[in-house]
Design a protein around this motif. Sequence first.
Motif, short mmCIF file in Angstrom:
data_model
loop_
_atom_site.label_atom_id
_atom_site.label_comp_id
_atom_site.label_asym_id
_atom_site.label_seq_id
_atom_site.Cartn_x
_atom_site.Cartn_y
_atom_site.Cartn_z
N ASN A 43 -3.30 -3.97 -3.74
CA ASN A 43 -3.38 -3.98 -2.27
C ASN A 43 -1.95 -3.84 -1.60
OD1 ASN A 43 -6.13 -4.50 -2.75
ND2 ASN A 43 -5.92 -6.74 -2.75
N ALA A 44 -0.98 -4.62 -1.84
CA ALA A 44 0.35 -4.39 -1.52
C ALA A 44 0.81 -3.07 -1.50
CB ALA A 44 1.07 -5.33 -2.10
N ILE A 45 0.41 -2.34 -2.52
CA ILE A 45 0.73 -0.77 -2.66
C ILE A 45 0.02 -0.05 -1.55
CG2 ILE A 45 0.55 1.36 -3.97
CD1 ILE A 45 1.25 -0.60 -6.30
N ALA A 46 -1.27 -0.31 -1.34
CA ALA A 46 -2.05 0.12 -0.02
C ALA A 46 -1.21 -0.10 1.29
CB ALA A 46 -3.37 -0.30 -0.22
N VAL A 47 -0.99 -1.28 1.47
CA VAL A 47 -0.23 -1.54 2.91
C VAL A 47 1.19 -0.65 2.93
CG1 VAL A 47 1.15 -3.29 3.71
CG2 VAL A 47 -1.14 -3.91 2.74
N MET A 48 1.84 -0.63 1.71
CA MET A 48 3.13 0.33 1.88
C MET A 48 2.80 1.64 2.07
SD MET A 48 5.38 -1.37 -1.46
CE MET A 48 5.30 0.14 -2.19
N GLU A 49 1.59 2.30 1.46
CA GLU A 49 1.31 3.57 1.96
C GLU A 49 0.98 3.73 3.42
OE1 GLU A 49 -1.83 4.21 -1.15
OE2 GLU A 49 -0.43 4.74 -2.60
N THR A 50 0.43 2.81 3.68
CA THR A 50 0.00 2.88 5.37
C THR A 50 1.32 2.94 6.14
OG1 THR A 50 -2.21 1.78 4.85
CG2 THR A 50 -1.29 1.64 7.12
N GLN A 51 2.16 1.77 5.83
CA GLN A 51 3.64 1.64 6.55
C GLN A 51 4.21 2.93 6.50
OE1 GLN A 51 3.42 -0.79 8.30
NE2 GLN A 51 5.25 -1.84 7.87
N ASP A 52 4.06 3.63 5.15
CA ASP A 52 4.84 4.92 4.93
C ASP A 52 4.26 6.05 6.14
OD1 ASP A 52 6.49 4.01 3.38
OD2 ASP A 52 5.55 4.92 1.63
N THR A 53 2.86 6.08 6.26
CA THR A 53 2.12 7.17 7.30
C THR A 53 2.65 6.51 8.68
OG1 THR A 53 0.28 7.40 5.75
CG2 THR A 53 -0.02 7.73 8.21
N ASN A 54 2.65 5.43 9.00
CA ASN A 54 2.76 4.99 10.22
C ASN A 54 4.44 5.36 10.65
OD1 ASN A 54 0.39 3.89 10.56
ND2 ASN A 54 1.05 1.81 10.28
N ALA A 55 5.30 5.07 9.44
CA ALA A 55 6.74 5.49 9.69
C ALA A 55 6.76 6.81 10.09
CB ALA A 55 7.61 4.93 8.63
N GLN A 56 6.13 7.66 9.28
CA GLN A 56 6.17 9.39 9.51
C GLN A 56 5.87 9.69 11.06
OE1 GLN A 56 7.62 11.41 7.40
NE2 GLN A 56 7.60 12.42 9.34
N GLY A 57 4.47 8.94 11.44
CA GLY A 57 4.23 9.15 12.77
C GLY A 57 5.24 8.79 13.80
N ILE A 58 5.99 7.68 13.73
CA ILE A 58 6.88 7.32 14.60
C ILE A 58 8.01 8.12 14.36
CG2 ILE A 58 8.63 5.54 14.95
CD1 ILE A 58 6.67 3.44 13.91
N THR A 59 8.42 8.71 13.36
CA THR A 59 9.44 9.66 13.15
C THR A 59 9.25 10.99 13.85
OG1 THR A 59 10.27 8.92 10.83
CG2 THR A 59 10.87 11.07 11.42
N ASN A 60 8.04 11.43 13.66
CA ASN A 60 7.61 12.58 14.44
C ASN A 60 7.62 12.68 15.87
OD1 ASN A 60 7.16 13.78 11.78
ND2 ASN A 60 4.65 13.45 11.70
N THR A 61 7.39 11.44 16.33
CA THR A 61 7.16 11.24 17.89
C THR A 61 8.72 11.01 18.31
OG1 THR A 61 5.05 9.73 17.68
CG2 THR A 61 6.69 9.35 19.68
N ILE A 62 9.64 10.64 17.74
CA ILE A 62 10.84 10.56 18.04
C ILE A 62 11.38 11.81 17.91
CG2 ILE A 62 13.28 9.93 17.17
CD1 ILE A 62 11.95 7.09 15.91
N MET A 63 11.24 12.77 17.27
CA MET A 63 11.52 14.17 17.16
C MET A 63 10.93 14.94 18.37
SD MET A 63 13.89 14.32 14.78
CE MET A 63 14.47 13.21 13.45
N ARG A 64 10.00 14.57 18.66
CA ARG A 64 9.24 15.37 19.78
C ARG A 64 10.17 15.00 21.14
NH1 ARG A 64 4.54 15.01 16.99
NH2 ARG A 64 3.54 13.01 17.98
N VAL A 65 10.30 13.56 21.41
CA VAL A 65 10.96 12.93 22.40
C VAL A 65 12.28 13.51 22.49
CG1 VAL A 65 11.82 10.88 23.51
CG2 VAL A 65 9.50 11.03 22.40
N ARG A 66 13.05 13.59 21.58
CA ARG A 66 14.36 14.19 21.43
C ARG A 66 14.62 15.56 21.66
NH1 ARG A 66 17.14 11.71 15.98
NH2 ARG A 66 17.10 9.64 16.75
#
Length: 68
Positions: A43-66
């Motif tokens: 279950n903790a691994i599933a949480v980490m995978e979700t966190q990775d997905t969210n981090a990638q979405g945030i990174t993509n947004t940062i790149m668009r804002v820049r």
Amino acid sequence: MSGVPQPRIKLTLLLHNQHAISAAFEEMTKLLSENGVGSVAVNAIAVMETQDTNAQGITNTIMRVRQL
């Protein structure tokens, strides 16, 4: 922070927070796995995978804002 728009700073801090949370879950997962609590570790691994997905979405947004 002069000349840097506030939304960019906030998004970067949010990304750093995502990474910190992911690191904490990784440590917890390792501890759980090493102590025979494999089902909880899964279950903790599933949480980490979700966190990775969210981090990638945030990174993509940062790149668009820049690019603005």
